[in-house]
Design an enzyme around this catalytic site. Structure first.
Site, PDB file in Angstrom:
ATOM      1  N   LYS A  28      30.065  15.645 -18.702  1.00 19.74           N
ATOM      2  CA  LYS A  28      31.071  16.149 -17.754  1.00 19.74           C
ATOM      3  C   LYS A  28      32.433  15.792 -18.307  1.00 19.74           C
ATOM      4  O   LYS A  28      32.556  14.879 -19.121  1.00 19.74           O
ATOM      5  CB  LYS A  28      30.883  15.481 -16.386  1.00 19.74           C
ATOM      6  CG  LYS A  28      31.412  16.286 -15.237  1.00 19.74           C
ATOM      7  CD  LYS A  28      30.437  17.362 -14.824  1.00 19.74           C
ATOM      8  CE  LYS A  28      30.903  18.084 -13.581  1.00 19.74           C
ATOM      9  NZ  LYS A  28      29.794  18.838 -12.970  1.00 19.74           N
TER      10      LYS A  28
HETATM   11  P1  NAD Z   1      36.198  24.904  -6.391  1.00 19.84           P
HETATM   12  O1  NAD Z   1      37.402  24.336  -7.040  1.00 19.84           O
HETATM   13  O2  NAD Z   1      35.864  26.336  -6.586  1.00 19.84           O
HETATM   14  O3  NAD Z   1      36.239  24.612  -4.816  1.00 19.84           O
HETATM   15  C1  NAD Z   1      36.448  23.324  -4.300  1.00 19.84           C
HETATM   16  C2  NAD Z   1      36.628  23.454  -2.797  1.00 19.84           C
HETATM   17  O4  NAD Z   1      36.702  22.139  -2.229  1.00 19.84           O
HETATM   18  C3  NAD Z   1      37.907  24.180  -2.403  1.00 19.84           C
HETATM   19  O5  NAD Z   1      37.628  25.039  -1.311  1.00 19.84           O
HETATM   20  C4  NAD Z   1      38.817  23.059  -1.949  1.00 19.84           C
HETATM   21  O6  NAD Z   1      39.769  23.472  -1.003  1.00 19.84           O
HETATM   22  C5  NAD Z   1      37.803  22.125  -1.326  1.00 19.84           C
HETATM   23  N1  NAD Z   1      38.317  20.758  -1.160  1.00 19.84           N
HETATM   24  C6  NAD Z   1      39.022  20.031  -2.036  1.00 19.84           C
HETATM   25  N2  NAD Z   1      39.361  18.852  -1.500  1.00 19.84           N
HETATM   26  C7  NAD Z   1      38.845  18.841  -0.254  1.00 19.84           C
HETATM   27  C8  NAD Z   1      38.872  17.915   0.807  1.00 19.84           C
HETATM   28  N3  NAD Z   1      39.481  16.725   0.666  1.00 19.84           N
HETATM   29  N4  NAD Z   1      38.240  18.220   1.969  1.00 19.84           N
HETATM   30  C9  NAD Z   1      37.614  19.423   2.113  1.00 19.84           C
HETATM   31  N5  NAD Z   1      37.574  20.337   1.132  1.00 19.84           N
HETATM   32  C10 NAD Z   1      38.183  20.061  -0.028  1.00 19.84           C
HETATM   33  O7  NAD Z   1      34.978  23.960  -6.888  1.00 19.84           O
HETATM   34  P2  NAD Z   1      33.426  24.307  -6.924  1.00 19.84           P
HETATM   35  O8  NAD Z   1      33.115  24.786  -8.284  1.00 19.84           O
HETATM   36  O9  NAD Z   1      33.060  25.109  -5.740  1.00 19.84           O
HETATM   37  O10 NAD Z   1      32.803  22.843  -6.794  1.00 19.84           O
HETATM   38  C11 NAD Z   1      32.575  22.210  -5.537  1.00 19.84           C
HETATM   39  C12 NAD Z   1      31.544  21.104  -5.701  1.00 19.84           C
HETATM   40  O11 NAD Z   1      30.331  21.672  -6.221  1.00 19.84           O
HETATM   41  C13 NAD Z   1      31.907  20.013  -6.693  1.00 19.84           C
HETATM   42  O12 NAD Z   1      31.321  18.792  -6.276  1.00 19.84           O
HETATM   43  C14 NAD Z   1      31.247  20.469  -7.979  1.00 19.84           C
HETATM   44  O13 NAD Z   1      31.024  19.413  -8.882  1.00 19.84           O
HETATM   45  C15 NAD Z   1      29.963  21.004  -7.418  1.00 19.84           C
HETATM   46  N6  NAD Z   1      29.240  21.930  -8.295  1.00 19.84           N
HETATM   47  C16 NAD Z   1      29.852  23.054  -8.810  1.00 19.84           C
HETATM   48  C17 NAD Z   1      29.120  23.913  -9.591  1.00 19.84           C
HETATM   49  C18 NAD Z   1      29.697  25.199 -10.124  1.00 19.84           C
HETATM   50  O14 NAD Z   1      28.941  25.975 -10.720  1.00 19.84           O
HETATM   51  N7  NAD Z   1      30.951  25.498  -9.927  1.00 19.84           N
HETATM   52  C19 NAD Z   1      27.780  23.634  -9.896  1.00 19.84           C
HETATM   53  C20 NAD Z   1      27.185  22.507  -9.351  1.00 19.84           C
HETATM   54  C21 NAD Z   1      27.936  21.661  -8.545  1.00 19.84           C
END
Ligand code: NAD
Length: 419
Positions: free
Chosen positions: A105
């Site tokens: 990561k």
């Molecule tokens: P993203 O940047 O697309 O979205 C993140 C979201 O979280 C946004 O809506 C943001 O407003 C919200 N957020 C941020 N701070 C916050 C807070 N304090 N309270 C409430 N909401 C808040 O990111 P993503 O890719 O959707 O990733 C989200 C989670 O999923 C992360 O933990 C990431 O590691 C995990 N994840 C992502 C993927 C992927 O393919 N993108 C895969 C597996 C896991």
């Protein structure tokens, strides 16, 4: 408030599983630490001409079954503790899915909302340059995570290829996944994590005679993972009661239309002010009475303080590490079931694996093929975790770890330790 450590959750989860399954003590030593930790400081010229220094990270936890794999995050909370934890979770995730990748990561400590698009491009390109040969299509393959997306991957790909001799360039398009489709991405990668979450929830619902069409859910985070999960659950007839993102939380008892909310967030930047929902505070949001809660934002959201507020049957972890160890204990006490992150959100890395394969073979699969292969792999992981929880009479997070650690233990025993 001091930032809660994230890596200490990983260590506690790992220790619990290692004890219960009697993990070989020598292999336990290997898996309890990361292999490489790269920290780069690099300068970028801002739009106004001044220079700003940035700090970027890439942590490689393990590669015994294949190249390091994991996302890149742009966020002020990115530090070595967080990246180490996220890299380690990637190793467990790929091992549970049974795909030939290890775990890594990375990210940059910064708030991307403070920069122009042109600055973000220069930051991304200079970070890629600084990482140099620490990434590579057969070595370590980044992907999008919080605040990064297909555009960022396209800039990384382009920069990486500029650093290659011309005859190597077209052989390296699998150096990053989650690319735009036109630049070598896979169909179905954008929704893959949400799609995987929904396949796992569906498998759980079948096992529990639970009718998703009559169910209610709420989602924290409305970015890639949260919004796709919300939209895909809508197609089962489930009702979305509340959504929270970094701008605030909203609720509507009759149900929020996830597709309409996506359109609103696209133009306004967040859920705050959405005209078809009422603003609620954080505690009211987490106390929403529903069947399913999908945390899909950041770590340490379900803790000793907040877990008692939850009034749900199931937590399906879209985010990585949304529940800390104290939060887990409360969920168990309250009999709330858990689909742990390392299983539940693995759809992203599974379809990243498909993208990597397509690039290597110069193939192009259609959505039906991607979705059916994703379903097969992620539901296979679900069954292994479920059966292991039964076998060891343990919670699903510990069971998920045992599935991963067993596989890695077997590989190390077969290969031996060099020299
Ligand atoms: P993203 O940047 O697309 O979205 C993140 C979201 O979280 C946004 O809506 C943001 O407003 C919200 N957020 C941020 N701070 C916050 C807070 N304090 N309270 C409430 N909401 C808040 O990111 P993503 O890719 O959707 O990733 C989200 C989670 O999923 C992360 O933990 C990431 O590691 C995990 N994840 C992502 C993927 C992927 O393919 N993108 C895969 C597996 C896991």
């Amino acid at each position: 408030m001091a930032k809660l450590g994230v890596y200490e959750n990983v260590v506690a989860q790992f220790d619990a599983a290692a004890e219960l399954m009697n993990l070989d003590p020598e292999i336990r030593k290997i898996l309890s630490t990361t292999i490489n930790e790269v920290i780069v400081h690099f300068p970028v010229v801002m739009d106004d001409g001044h220079v700003q220094m940035f700090t970027g990270y890439r942590v490689q936890h393990n590669n015994v079954v294949g190249p390091f794999k994991g996302g890149l995050r742009y966020h002020p909370a990115v530090d070595i503790d967080e990246v180490r934890a996220l890299a380690t979770w990637m190793t467990w995730k790929t091992a549970i899915a049974g795909i030939p990748f290890g775990g890594a990561k990375g990210g940059i400590q910064m708030n991307p909302r403070e920069y122009s698009l042109a600055e973000l491009e220069r930051i991304t390109r200079r970070f890629t340059f600084a990482l140099g040969n620490n990434i590579g299509p057969e070595w370590d393959i980044p992907a999008p995570d919080v605040n990064t997306n297909a555009q960022i991957m396209a800039w990384m790909l382009d920069t990486y290829q500029q650093m290659m001799p011309p005859l190597e360039r077209n052989r390296s398009s699998h150096v990053v996944t989650g690319k735009p489709i036109e630049a070598g991405g896979s169909v179905g990668r954008d929704k893959a994590t949400g799609q995987g979450i929904v396949y796992v929830i569906e498998a759980w619902a079948k096992d529990h005679d639970f009718d998703l069409a009559q169910s209610t859910y709420f989602v924290q985070g409305f970015g890639n993972v949260g919004s796709w999960t919300a939209r895909l659950l809508k197609s089962y007839g489930a009702t979305l009661l509340a959504v929270e993102d970094h701008t605030g939380a909203i609720a509507k008892p009759g149900g929020i239309d996830a597709d309409d909310l996506v359109r609103y967030v696209r133009q306004s930047g967040g859920v705050q002010g959405y005209p078809h929902g009422a603003a609620i505070d954080h505690q009211t949001f987490l106390s929403t009475k529903a069947d399913i809660f999908v945390p899909a934002a950041l770590e340490n959201q379900i803790t000793a303080e907040t877990a008692p507020w939850l009034d749900v049957m199931l937590v399906a972890e879209g985010a990585n590490g949304p529940t800390n160890v104290a939060g887990d204990a409360v969920l168990l006490e309250k009999n709330i079931q858990l689909l742990p992150d390392v299983l539940c959100n693995s759809g992203g890395v599974i379809v990243s694996y498909f993208e990597w394969l397509q690039n290597k073979r110069s193939e192009f699969w259609d959505l039906a093929e991607v979705d059916s292969k994703l379903h097969k792999i992620i539901v296979g992981g679900y069954r292994r975790v479920r059966d292991t929880a039964r076998e060891y009479q343990t919670d699903w997070r510990t069971a998920a770890y045992i599935v991963a650690l067993r596989r890695l233990e077997t590989v190390y025993k077969e290969r031996g330790i060099f020299p």
